[in-house]
Design a protein around this motif. Structure first.
Motif, PDB file in Angstrom:
ATOM      1  N   THR A  14      42.078  36.435  39.770  1.00  0.00           N
ATOM      2  CA  THR A  14      42.179  37.756  40.536  1.00  0.00           C
ATOM      3  C   THR A  14      42.340  37.115  41.690  1.00  0.00           C
ATOM      4  OG1 THR A  14      39.627  37.187  40.163  1.00  0.00           O
ATOM      5  CG2 THR A  14      40.886  38.374  38.983  1.00  0.00           C
ATOM      6  N   TYR A  15      42.654  37.866  42.788  1.00  0.00           N
ATOM      7  CA  TYR A  15      42.927  37.845  44.360  1.00  0.00           C
ATOM      8  C   TYR A  15      42.046  39.325  45.230  1.00  0.00           C
ATOM      9  CZ  TYR A  15      45.899  34.761  41.781  1.00  0.00           C
ATOM     10  OH  TYR A  15      46.390  33.935  40.655  1.00  0.00           O
ATOM     11  N   ALA A  16      41.571  38.776  45.609  1.00  0.00           N
ATOM     12  CA  ALA A  16      41.182  40.356  46.867  1.00  0.00           C
ATOM     13  C   ALA A  16      42.142  40.230  47.888  1.00  0.00           C
ATOM     14  CB  ALA A  16      39.363  39.982  47.258  1.00  0.00           C
ATOM     15  N   LEU A  17      42.011  41.784  48.197  1.00  0.00           N
ATOM     16  CA  LEU A  17      44.055  41.690  48.967  1.00  0.00           C
ATOM     17  C   LEU A  17      42.936  42.528  50.099  1.00  0.00           C
ATOM     18  CD1 LEU A  17      46.587  43.396  47.164  1.00  0.00           C
ATOM     19  CD2 LEU A  17      45.841  40.832  47.427  1.00  0.00           C
ATOM     20  N   HIS A  18      43.428  42.798  51.718  1.00  0.00           N
ATOM     21  CA  HIS A  18      42.956  42.679  52.542  1.00  0.00           C
ATOM     22  C   HIS A  18      43.399  43.922  53.118  1.00  0.00           C
ATOM     23  CE1 HIS A  18      40.845  43.109  57.132  1.00  0.00           C
ATOM     24  NE2 HIS A  18      42.414  43.269  57.245  1.00  0.00           N
ATOM     25  N   GLY A  19      43.183  45.331  53.163  1.00  0.00           N
ATOM     26  CA  GLY A  19      43.977  46.224  53.761  1.00  0.00           C
ATOM     27  C   GLY A  19      44.215  47.248  53.111  1.00  0.00           C
ATOM     28  N   ILE A  20      44.167  46.817  51.359  1.00  0.00           N
ATOM     29  CA  ILE A  20      45.250  47.107  50.653  1.00  0.00           C
ATOM     30  C   ILE A  20      44.595  48.720  49.817  1.00  0.00           C
ATOM     31  CG2 ILE A  20      46.497  47.396  48.531  1.00  0.00           C
ATOM     32  CD1 ILE A  20      47.979  46.522  51.023  1.00  0.00           C
ATOM     33  N   ASP A  21      45.189  49.607  49.879  1.00  0.00           N
ATOM     34  CA  ASP A  21      44.622  50.681  49.220  1.00  0.00           C
ATOM     35  C   ASP A  21      44.200  50.538  47.239  1.00  0.00           C
ATOM     36  OD1 ASP A  21      43.837  53.716  48.015  1.00  0.00           O
ATOM     37  OD2 ASP A  21      42.612  53.176  49.267  1.00  0.00           O
ATOM     38  N   TYR A  22      42.899  50.619  47.214  1.00  0.00           N
ATOM     39  CA  TYR A  22      43.218  50.923  45.887  1.00  0.00           C
ATOM     40  C   TYR A  22      44.340  51.552  44.489  1.00  0.00           C
ATOM     41  CZ  TYR A  22      41.751  51.225  40.151  1.00  0.00           C
ATOM     42  OH  TYR A  22      41.722  51.987  39.150  1.00  0.00           O
ATOM     43  N   SER A  42      40.556  36.380  49.244  1.00  0.00           N
ATOM     44  CA  SER A  42      38.989  35.797  48.510  1.00  0.00           C
ATOM     45  C   SER A  42      40.374  34.883  46.662  1.00  0.00           C
ATOM     46  CB  SER A  42      37.796  36.166  47.617  1.00  0.00           C
ATOM     47  OG  SER A  42      38.065  36.467  47.160  1.00  0.00           O
ATOM     48  N   ILE A  43      39.918  33.973  46.411  1.00  0.00           N
ATOM     49  CA  ILE A  43      41.020  33.845  44.942  1.00  0.00           C
ATOM     50  C   ILE A  43      39.734  33.365  43.793  1.00  0.00           C
ATOM     51  CG2 ILE A  43      41.991  32.591  43.174  1.00  0.00           C
ATOM     52  CD1 ILE A  43      43.647  31.896  46.429  1.00  0.00           C
ATOM     53  N   HIS A  44      39.536  33.996  42.383  1.00  0.00           N
ATOM     54  CA  HIS A  44      38.203  33.425  41.846  1.00  0.00           C
ATOM     55  C   HIS A  44      40.011  32.587  40.188  1.00  0.00           C
ATOM     56  CE1 HIS A  44      35.010  35.818  44.002  1.00  0.00           C
ATOM     57  NE2 HIS A  44      34.289  34.422  43.104  1.00  0.00           N
ATOM     58  N   TYR A  45      39.043  32.514  39.619  1.00  0.00           N
ATOM     59  CA  TYR A  45      39.040  31.517  38.609  1.00  0.00           C
ATOM     60  C   TYR A  45      38.810  31.999  37.371  1.00  0.00           C
ATOM     61  CZ  TYR A  45      41.427  27.813  35.055  1.00  0.00           C
ATOM     62  OH  TYR A  45      41.863  27.672  34.036  1.00  0.00           O
ATOM     63  N   LYS A  46      38.650  32.593  36.289  1.00  0.00           N
ATOM     64  CA  LYS A  46      38.384  32.700  34.938  1.00  0.00           C
ATOM     65  C   LYS A  46      36.444  33.187  35.921  1.00  0.00           C
ATOM     66  CE  LYS A  46      41.041  31.350  32.590  1.00  0.00           C
ATOM     67  NZ  LYS A  46      41.987  32.205  31.874  1.00  0.00           N
ATOM     68  N   ARG A  47      36.858  33.860  36.717  1.00  0.00           N
ATOM     69  CA  ARG A  47      34.836  34.326  37.633  1.00  0.00           C
ATOM     70  C   ARG A  47      34.758  33.023  38.534  1.00  0.00           C
ATOM     71  NH1 ARG A  47      32.654  37.540  32.371  1.00  0.00           N
ATOM     72  NH2 ARG A  47      34.369  38.118  32.151  1.00  0.00           N
ATOM     73  N   VAL A  48      35.243  31.727  38.734  1.00  0.00           N
ATOM     74  CA  VAL A  48      34.257  30.527  39.017  1.00  0.00           C
ATOM     75  C   VAL A  48      35.799  31.094  40.781  1.00  0.00           C
ATOM     76  CG1 VAL A  48      34.534  28.446  39.560  1.00  0.00           C
ATOM     77  CG2 VAL A  48      34.789  29.613  37.446  1.00  0.00           C
ATOM     78  N   PRO A  49      34.966  31.003  41.845  1.00  0.00           N
ATOM     79  CA  PRO A  49      35.905  31.171  43.404  1.00  0.00           C
ATOM     80  C   PRO A  49      36.457  29.848  43.766  1.00  0.00           C
ATOM     81  CG  PRO A  49      33.286  31.225  43.748  1.00  0.00           C
ATOM     82  CD  PRO A  49      33.451  31.241  41.935  1.00  0.00           C
ATOM     83  N   VAL A  50      37.712  29.808  43.586  1.00  0.00           N
ATOM     84  CA  VAL A  50      38.685  28.920  44.037  1.00  0.00           C
ATOM     85  C   VAL A  50      39.283  28.993  45.384  1.00  0.00           C
ATOM     86  CG1 VAL A  50      39.040  27.706  41.332  1.00  0.00           C
ATOM     87  CG2 VAL A  50      40.539  30.009  42.668  1.00  0.00           C
ATOM     88  N   LYS A  51      39.987  27.317  45.739  1.00  0.00           N
ATOM     89  CA  LYS A  51      40.386  27.463  47.252  1.00  0.00           C
ATOM     90  C   LYS A  51      41.921  28.037  47.426  1.00  0.00           C
ATOM     91  CE  LYS A  51      37.336  24.325  49.325  1.00  0.00           C
ATOM     92  NZ  LYS A  51      37.105  23.251  50.207  1.00  0.00           N
ATOM     93  N   HIS A  52      42.393  27.830  45.897  1.00  0.00           N
ATOM     94  CA  HIS A  52      43.682  27.785  44.966  1.00  0.00           C
ATOM     95  C   HIS A  52      44.121  28.182  44.169  1.00  0.00           C
ATOM     96  CE1 HIS A  52      43.817  23.804  45.273  1.00  0.00           C
ATOM     97  NE2 HIS A  52      44.280  23.632  44.518  1.00  0.00           N
ATOM     98  N   LEU A  53      45.042  28.217  43.873  1.00  0.00           N
ATOM     99  CA  LEU A  53      45.712  28.451  42.511  1.00  0.00           C
ATOM    100  C   LEU A  53      47.714  28.343  42.255  1.00  0.00           C
ATOM    101  CD1 LEU A  53      44.045  31.531  40.386  1.00  0.00           C
ATOM    102  CD2 LEU A  53      43.215  29.178  40.135  1.00  0.00           C
TER     103      LEU A  53
END
Length: 533
Positions: A421-429, A403-414
């Motif tokens: 901010t970008y949520a990554l799948h399968g990646i450890d912090y 997922s992608i957020h722009y200034k805390r607003v969910p968006v489809k693309h940038l």
């Protein structure tokens, strides 16, 4: 009375008159197409001057003609979903000249014009307080009430000093009104960042950086990594130009970031001391290596002129304000409404996606989330990207953007120039660090050594082979060692071709990028000329 000749490109349009056109739909449509082009050139904003010839002569027209032309301009803007706001009316050779801001109205799927401003200056100069006043429209009580709206951590609130990077937004609608406190819902309760973004046609993204010497590396990271359009240098009228003021000014100048200067706390001192601080500021702005034209903003016309010329980097407007009395804030706020975007990102939108990571988070229920400004290309939710470089065998891992957020607003693309901010799948912090990249490139060179043409801004003695310094390239920050020099030793003010080798791990950097290196009080700048795997 004359301006520069009108250009075929850019977001500035001259018109002598726009009279007798309201019944001519074909002509209105043609002018709307032209306005659409000008808005595209300005990233969603354009400046129209009525009463001006194409060669730049400020002829002027009658007040009746100007009023009719303004009405016509409003009709044209409405055809392409834009709004007109009057900047000023001035005298021409034979009549009046009108200057207007045209701004696109943002639709539900669009994002506002976004201008990033890094706020720098010596500790206790009032950087966080100024931002707090701007985003809330509340004055400070003289004891730091305004900065509480900005500070992030308990120890910052207790000490009153910023030690981390804080992000705040000031929003303007298509008519230039401040969304943060002018919209109807803002009168009930303060708007959240996402609500400001959703209701704005233009936002100023403030990056509040630390002023204390202890956190200089964080400040340099913010200036080098957040791709700011401008830096806002805050100076306390009661303290004057201090060593850290010069440090921050020097870094901004080295990175060629245009500067807005604010002399704060004028309520604490008399006019003589304010004048002395003002003279100090003007002197330091004229120093070799900085080479700015200081411009004291005394009135609205000064502010308008400064907003036009600041993108060049030559003019440095100087505002004098008080967060307690509110003096000077209207000029600063109007300036922020008018100031244009400096960085032109549209030419990078069709490139392969590239993003440098500037923050890493672990979000409950989501997982690893990273943030950063897109340097090139466009990214969509659910796109597959590569993350790295890692040390060891395979330098890059494949992951998916959940997922992608722009200034805390969910968006489809940038796209290029936008931060999110970008949520990554399968990646450890714990596997992710600042300075890594997300990319869709296949051939990704991992760099351990690189050469650069460098200039030493300051060193107390000499730089020789084997010298180690912290290298800043975008959000990359790592110690590197000099392994080769075209000239040795190097002293303050000298230039040479130098080869650095990263000390701990490989990085992703590119030819042509700016570098800044530091060690203690030593500082230098340069351009990367070649890289080695």
């Amino acid at each position: 009375m004359k301006r520069a000749k009108e250009l075929d490109t850019g977001n500035v349009e001259y018109k002598l008159t726009l009279t007798n056109l309201l019944t001519n739909q074909q002509k209105l449509d043609s002018l709307a197409t032209q306005m659409h082009f000008r808005l595209g050139e300005g990233g969603g904003e354009a400046i129209y001057l009525i009463g001006v010839e194409d060669d730049g002569r400020l002829i002027g027209i009658s007040e009746t003609e100007l009023e009719e032309s303004e009405n016509t301009l409003t009709e044209i803007a409405a055809l392409i979903n834009a709004q007109v706001s009057r900047i000023r009316i001035r005298d021409g050779e034979e009549g009046k000249v009108g200057e207007y801001l045209i701004r696109r109205i943002i639709g539900a799927e669009d994002l506002p014009i976004d201008i990033t401003i890094d706020t720098v200056g010596n500790v206790d100069s009032g950087k966080s307080t100024i931002i707090g006043c701007l985003i809330s429209n509340d004055l400070d009580d003289g004891r730091g009430s305004a900065r509480l709206k900005v500070l992030r951590h308990l120890h910052e609130i207790e000490s009153g000093r910023t030690s981390s990077v804080s992000h705040q937004v000031l929003g303007f609608d298509a008519k230039g009104r401040t969304v943060n406190y002018s919209s109807p819902s803002a009168s009930v309760s303060p708007l959240t960042m996402s609500e400001v973004v959703e209701n704005s046609s233009k936002i100023i993204s403030f990056v509040d950086l630390a002023g204390h010497e202890r956190y200089l590396k964080t400040t340099i990271f913010g200036l080098a990594g957040y791709a700011p359009d401008y830096s806002l240098l805050v100076i306390g009228a009661n303290a004057g130009v201090l060593r850290m003021t010069k440090e921050h000014l020097g870094v901004s100048a080295a990175l060629k970031i245009p500067m807005i200067v604010v002399i704060n706390k004028i309520d604490l001192v008399n006019l003589e001391i304010t004048k002395r601080t003002q003279d100090q500021v003007k002197s330091v702005l004229k120093l070799p290596g900085v080479d700015k034209i200081p411009m004291i903003i005394k009135n609205y016309d000064d502010m308008v002129v400064a907003s036009k010329h600041i993108p060049s980097g030559r003019v440095a407007p100087i505002f004098k304000i008080s967060c307690v009395t509110g003096e000077g804030f209207d000029l600063l706020r109007n300036f922020l409404n008018l100031v244009p975007a400096r960085l032109k990102w549209d030419e990078y939108e069709d490139d392969e996606f590239l993003l440098y990571i500037d923050e890493v988070f672990s979000v409950s229920g989501v997982g690893t989330v990273v943030s950063g400004t897109i340097n090139r290309g466009t990214i969509h939710a659910n796109d597959i990207v590569k993350l790295g470089p890692f040390s060891g065998g395979n330098p890059f891992k494949e992951t998916r953007i959940r997922s992608i957020h722009y200034k805390r607003v969910p968006v489809k693309h940038l796209h290029a120039g936008q931060s999110g901010t970008y949520a990554l799948h399968g990646i450890d912090y714990n596997d992710v660090r600042k300075g890594m990249i997300l990319t869709q490139r296949n051939d990704i060179p991992v760099v351990r050594s690189f050469s650069a043409n460098v200039f030493v801004l300051y060193h107390p003695t000499t730089i020789r082979m084997g010298y180690e310094a912290v290298i800043h390239v975008n959000t990359v920050r790592q110690t590197a060692k000099i392994i080769e020099m075209s000239e040795a030793p190097l002293r303050t003010g000298q230039r040479a071709n130098v080869t650095f080798r990263f000390k701990y791990k490989p990085e992703y950097i590119m030819e042509g990028q700016k570098i800044l290196f530091r060690e203690g009080r030593t500082k230098g700048i340069g351009i990367i000329t070649s890289i080695e795997n």
